[in-house]
Motif scaffolding. Sequence first.
Motif, mmCIF file in Angstrom:
data_model
loop_
_atom_site.group_PDB
_atom_site.id
_atom_site.type_symbol
_atom_site.label_atom_id
_atom_site.label_comp_id
_atom_site.label_asym_id
_atom_site.label_seq_id
_atom_site.Cartn_x
_atom_site.Cartn_y
_atom_site.Cartn_z
ATOM 1 N N PRO B 442 81.846 57.034 58.296
ATOM 2 C CA PRO B 442 80.997 57.656 57.269
ATOM 3 C C PRO B 442 81.305 57.143 55.860
ATOM 4 C CG PRO B 442 82.444 59.302 58.300
ATOM 5 C CD PRO B 442 82.592 58.038 59.066
ATOM 6 N N LEU B 443 82.594 56.875 55.572
ATOM 7 C CA LEU B 443 82.927 56.350 54.240
ATOM 8 C C LEU B 443 82.291 54.985 54.022
ATOM 9 C CD1 LEU B 443 86.671 57.314 53.634
ATOM 10 C CD2 LEU B 443 84.633 58.278 52.572
ATOM 11 N N SER B 444 82.297 54.123 55.063
ATOM 12 C CA SER B 444 81.718 52.785 54.903
ATOM 13 C C SER B 444 80.209 52.879 54.749
ATOM 14 C CB SER B 444 82.038 51.905 56.110
ATOM 15 O OG SER B 444 83.387 52.033 56.459
ATOM 16 N N LEU B 445 79.553 53.686 55.594
ATOM 17 C CA LEU B 445 78.104 53.840 55.470
ATOM 18 C C LEU B 445 77.746 54.330 54.071
ATOM 19 C CD1 LEU B 445 77.042 55.417 58.891
ATOM 20 C CD2 LEU B 445 76.472 53.161 58.018
ATOM 21 N N HIS B 446 78.510 55.309 53.592
ATOM 22 C CA HIS B 446 78.280 55.839 52.242
ATOM 23 C C HIS B 446 78.500 54.738 51.211
ATOM 24 C CE1 HIS B 446 78.067 58.915 49.136
ATOM 25 N NE2 HIS B 446 79.169 58.411 48.609
ATOM 26 N N GLY B 447 79.562 53.934 51.446
ATOM 27 C CA GLY B 447 79.912 52.879 50.499
ATOM 28 C C GLY B 447 78.810 51.839 50.344
ATOM 29 N N ILE B 448 78.119 51.514 51.470
ATOM 30 C CA ILE B 448 77.046 50.525 51.344
ATOM 31 C C ILE B 448 75.711 51.206 51.060
ATOM 32 C CG2 ILE B 448 78.180 48.820 52.816
ATOM 33 C CD1 ILE B 448 76.240 49.693 55.072
ATOM 34 N N GLY B 449 75.775 52.482 50.639
ATOM 35 C CA GLY B 449 74.569 53.154 50.168
ATOM 36 C C GLY B 449 73.665 53.692 51.258
ATOM 37 N N ARG B 450 74.210 53.902 52.489
ATOM 38 C CA ARG B 450 73.376 54.474 53.545
ATOM 39 C C ARG B 450 73.766 55.923 53.793
ATOM 40 N NH1 ARG B 450 71.403 50.820 58.111
ATOM 41 N NH2 ARG B 450 70.475 52.863 58.337
ATOM 42 N N ASP B 451 72.871 56.653 54.443
ATOM 43 C CA ASP B 451 73.136 58.062 54.708
ATOM 44 C C ASP B 451 74.133 58.194 55.864
ATOM 45 O OD1 ASP B 451 73.146 60.689 55.281
ATOM 46 O OD2 ASP B 451 71.035 60.840 55.846
ATOM 47 N N PRO B 452 75.346 58.745 55.578
ATOM 48 C CA PRO B 452 76.351 58.813 56.643
ATOM 49 C C PRO B 452 75.963 59.776 57.763
ATOM 50 C CG PRO B 452 77.146 59.940 54.679
ATOM 51 C CD PRO B 452 75.852 59.284 54.312
#
Lengths: 480, 480
Positions: B442-452
């Motif tokens: 979830p942190l990576s998805l959030h980091g690349i601007g996607r909905d975790p």
Amino acid sequence: MESAPQSSRSEADLQSALEEITAVLERHRVLDLLAHRQETPNRAVVEQLQRRQNLVDMQRRVRALHPADLAFILESLPPADRLLLWKEIDARQAAETLVELSPVPRQSLIEATGRERLVEIVGKLDMHDLAWLSDALPEGVMQAVSDSLESSDRDLLQESIAFPEDSVGHLMTREVGAVRDSDTVAGVLADLRERAQLPAYMDRLFVIDARHILRGAVSLQALILGHPDELVSSRMDKDPVRFQPNDTAVQAARAFERYDLVSAPVVTERGKLLGRLTVDSVMDFVRRSADSDALAMAGLRGGEDLFASVWHSARNRSPWLLVNLITAFVASRFIGLFESTIQQLVALATLMPVVASIGGNTGNQTIALVIRGLAMDQLPRSSTRHLLRKELNVSILSGVMWGGLVGVFAAVLYRHLALGLVMAGAVLLNLVIAAIVGVAVPLSLHGIGRDPAQGSSVLLTFVTDSMGFLLFLGLARLFL
Amino acid sequence: MESAPQSSRSEADLQSALEEITAVLERHRVLDLLAHRQETPNRAVVEQLQRRQNLVDMQRRVRALHPADLAFILESLPPADRLLLWKEIDARQAAETLVELSPVPRQSLIEATGRERLVEIVGKLDMHDLAWLSDALPEGVMQAVSDSLESSDRDLLQESIAFPEDSVGHLMTREVGAVRDSDTVAGVLADLRERAQLPAYMDRLFVIDARHILRGAVSLQALILGHPDELVSSRMDKDPVRFQPNDTAVQAARAFERYDLVSAPVVTERGKLLGRLTVDSVMDFVRRSADSDALAMAGLRGGEDLFASVWHSARNRSPWLLVNLITAFVASRFIGLFESTIQQLVALATLMPVVASIGGNTGNQTIALVIRGLAMDQLPRSSTRHLLRKELNVSILSGVMWGGLVGVFAAVLYRHLALGLVMAGAVLLNLVIAAIVGVAVPLSLHGIGRDPAQGSSVLLTFVTDSMGFLLFLGLARLFL
């Protein structure tokens, strides 16, 4: 020169406050470490001074913060930093912050605070907040604070506490702002001007008659627009949405959303005005319950602090993992029944998790829809049959589509046509079962008065796993 | 005799309205069926009359309903009934109801409505609601309605539509209620009295200077409490929380919750007052996004109507099921690598789903926590390392505990000590992997601007399944 307008507050400011405070705490810890080395006495004194300066900086920064922001920052800090900051907040600000904190971090701070300081902090709370927090406070502290109240306040407090936690009675405030139906607009305005300030969220005043029965509500707007000599009763809304203290907060939240309310009267069964419910307590309730719903679906009871202790976290997650373990073992016994079949065709062992997994996933989609429908009260009895029929049709359509795809893939992979057919059939049947269980389980849990968000998914996965294994291996034994 | 106070409205009333309307629709369908038989012409006439009477009853019942209630009832009805009821609502009420509907049912009703009627309905919307709904309306209809507007209104509409859908600019209204800083309290009150009524949620007025720059906000309360000759600027809050039109609705929602706002000014970069954001649009946004988050986690993109058509539902759920199918197949290939090992000890096939399942469940608990932390912006970079360390420790503690339990159970069940040890080891390792992935994904998805919320769970389950099989079967090949 054009005077630069202040840029918009909130987000960016809050993030920078958080970073600043984190930096101060970091510095504090480093200085702490250095102090413990104490290489020369002289140096220790210097460091002592630096540390004190550092804390003074932090206090100044913190004092300017809104309690909601301070709560946010406390929740964002790991436990050690959180405690360090908490100790530096003065009692009044600490009291206001305590109200804004989420339940789990709040509990951990309350537990970590000495009794004496806690009594001091809690003593600064107003009656409404005190009643609201009462369940979270240690018995002794509540007693000490309650003893220090005047007897009329103490009675009010006892009465509020008596209402169940998520009831309107527990959330309402006693500052009602009532006016008499025989008052004129000018009279009411004159009365209001005598007070220095009105309670928060007082967008309207409640109109009562001589027996204290609610007759209507008159908005501040109506007062402003009205003629001075008019009676307030001619300007009032005669049928405002009202609540009784035993109504649940869920019902109130729905009504606030539906009718866009800012405040609403709370009345007794006979219609006597008792209190006032405001949008802030309702929004707060909505946020807290949305929160705990999402966590409940993942099997985390009663919420969990991001930075809870390892031991507390492990304990909090245990009950659900134990259930999961038991159901997983039981499901695996269905495989055990077919060990001889597997020995003859090991491909079955390889493919069976696919059948179980797709059943679980489609079933969980159905559950998410049904839980949302239930939460919004949009599933009257007359519609459940329609819903079940629809979900069955969707599952048959999906089953033919995905079962077919999976079957072809398996048949090609193992060059075994019958294996592909068996797999396609098992997927189709498992999807149909998933649809039935996905509709039936949350509805049944709801029907017996339990929270469908808690447990539906575990039960479903148990059924789709067991049935996935049983169907696939059973069909394989019959036909291969 | 004591006059009986009206009982509290909302919940019970709403349910009874829903039941009544369902009953009317039921009767309507029965009469429809009868009419189609048309046994004698005489009878057909009677039935025709009954049907008309029935619809008139319904219209009368419906006309008294609040648009939010009507939207709720429409959403609770299966598609055929929903359309039947929708056709009977007059254009103005239909317009207000359209605003209150959830996106998916709204879309289905818009699609089912003829162009002419739709233009009539949409023509009744005010500018704010029209801008808000613009994305949902067919191009041609928007064009027709926009053409019928006065040119100044048309410009405003174009401007609002230009802001991205979930931005403050899109949600704000243009009815600002601005007063000049040089006005007196009495002057402002006199101005207000000239209007018949104030816009909704106008709890305060915004104070501007001669260049239309926002200088502060003065509450209706302050106006009521102030002395007539005072300047409003001496009574105003000089630093109200303000937004810019490109701020996201998420940011605004957080600020509204945090500072308990009812309305807030929207300003340009230079500080010019542009519009007003009110708590109802913000609460509406919060509800919609909480909704779609919960559904997104179950793999339902963009929400789904409880009573959507079978074909629409199957299509809506497909993308995620396809992903699930692919990952399940890939994970199963890890089992395929060990088919010879399984053939030697079939118990492995029976036990391996348990290892995979407990990994998936603990990982999903971690994901739920991290997603909530991210949604509330409570995970500053400085805290992620702390969080990862904590989750790792929790997973080791749980792994030893549950792995031990599972191992003992497996060893006893198959009277095979080494098998128990292998299983305990595999569970422990899989839990550690689940913790790392549960924090990292979830942190990576959030980091690349996607909905975790979208996708974290699929990815996690893929990893814990694959690793569960690989670890368990791999350890078994090594040690058994």
